[in-house]
Design an enzyme around this catalytic site. Sequence first.
Site, mmCIF file in Angstrom:
data_model
loop_
_atom_site.group_PDB
_atom_site.id
_atom_site.type_symbol
_atom_site.label_atom_id
_atom_site.label_comp_id
_atom_site.label_asym_id
_atom_site.label_seq_id
_atom_site.Cartn_x
_atom_site.Cartn_y
_atom_site.Cartn_z
ATOM 1 N N GLU A 171 0.866 -1.176 0.000
ATOM 2 C CA GLU A 171 0.000 0.000 0.000
ATOM 3 C C GLU A 171 0.900 1.223 0.000
ATOM 4 O O GLU A 171 1.765 1.367 0.868
ATOM 5 C CB GLU A 171 -0.913 0.028 1.227
ATOM 6 C CG GLU A 171 -1.983 -1.048 1.224
ATOM 7 C CD GLU A 171 -2.836 -0.992 2.479
ATOM 8 O OE1 GLU A 171 -2.629 -0.086 3.321
ATOM 9 O OE2 GLU A 171 -3.699 -1.870 2.638
ATOM 10 N N ASP A 196 -5.661 9.650 9.938
ATOM 11 C CA ASP A 196 -4.334 9.135 10.256
ATOM 12 C C ASP A 196 -3.818 9.683 11.580
ATOM 13 O O ASP A 196 -4.108 10.819 11.960
ATOM 14 C CB ASP A 196 -3.349 9.493 9.141
ATOM 15 C CG ASP A 196 -3.684 8.782 7.843
ATOM 16 O OD1 ASP A 196 -3.950 7.570 7.917
ATOM 17 O OD2 ASP A 196 -3.696 9.432 6.793
ATOM 18 N N TYR A 239 -10.579 -4.484 3.844
ATOM 19 C CA TYR A 239 -9.604 -4.040 4.845
ATOM 20 C C TYR A 239 -10.366 -3.815 6.150
ATOM 21 O O TYR A 239 -11.137 -2.867 6.273
ATOM 22 C CB TYR A 239 -8.938 -2.755 4.353
ATOM 23 C CG TYR A 239 -7.815 -2.205 5.211
ATOM 24 C CD1 TYR A 239 -7.648 -2.536 6.554
ATOM 25 C CD2 TYR A 239 -6.906 -1.306 4.662
ATOM 26 C CE1 TYR A 239 -6.628 -2.017 7.310
ATOM 27 C CE2 TYR A 239 -5.866 -0.772 5.411
ATOM 28 C CZ TYR A 239 -5.746 -1.125 6.731
ATOM 29 O OH TYR A 239 -4.733 -0.590 7.493
#
Length: 284
Positions: free
Chosen positions: A55, A66, A181
Amino acid sequence: MSPEAASGRIARRFSAVRQELRPALVTFFTAGDPDLATSEKILAALPEAGADIIELGMPFSDPMADGPAIQAAGLRALEAGQTLKKTLAMVRRFRERDDDTPIVLMGYYNPIYQYGPEAFVRDAREAGVDGLIVVDLPPEEDEELCLPALRGGLNFIRLATPTTDDKRLPAVLQNTSGFVYYVSITGITGSAAPNTTLVAEAVERIKAHTDLPVAVGFGVRTREQAAAIGRTADGVVVGSALVSAIAASLDDAGKATDMTVAAVTSLVAELAEGVRLSRQMAAE
């Protein structure tokens, strides 16, 4: 979905590791971190170190999902001049020597929107990108990028979380391809360690709704954690730990050193050992 997306590098890689009776190791780092030349060296070295799928983060100035480590990586990359065009060029050069390792671009929609979604899908496919993870595009916005990406031969990988219940899960999975995911913790990246019991239950629940592989990420930092998650998951995703390894290797001015690439590859080698031990541990 196009035949290319359904039978491309990602599908072949999951099939290959399944034959080895182990999960895939999925590694993340930010393109251009800490500079373009060093990040290209890291990208080139990851497959030999043990990464099965890569990734590649698309740096963005407002990475809301994040944690501090990946935010800092994105800032370093942007300050070093990284752009989306340069990220695609990285993939294109990588493909000159590696036509097998799947590459997934991960990030936010704004840079893609600025690039132009149709042009981005075309150029990403031409460069050798296999899939996209765009964290701020929900299923309700599939016409924006997901469906064009699928038609263009790219997998569109969706995130599921501990708060994605059985009512919401079908919508999340509807146009997902490549793999699912599963974000093993709530909150920002790198903020906690996953609970392996809860992860196993979540993977089983997701698999009741889809035949796609389920990769688990967020919070995996060690060989032991990779082995534990890999007992039930089809893939183990590691990101913040690798980005932190890059940061720890930099000099006082924040520049790459002779240790930067090795800091990443040595950790990936340990994690690869963990995923190879995972199913053996499960059988014991």
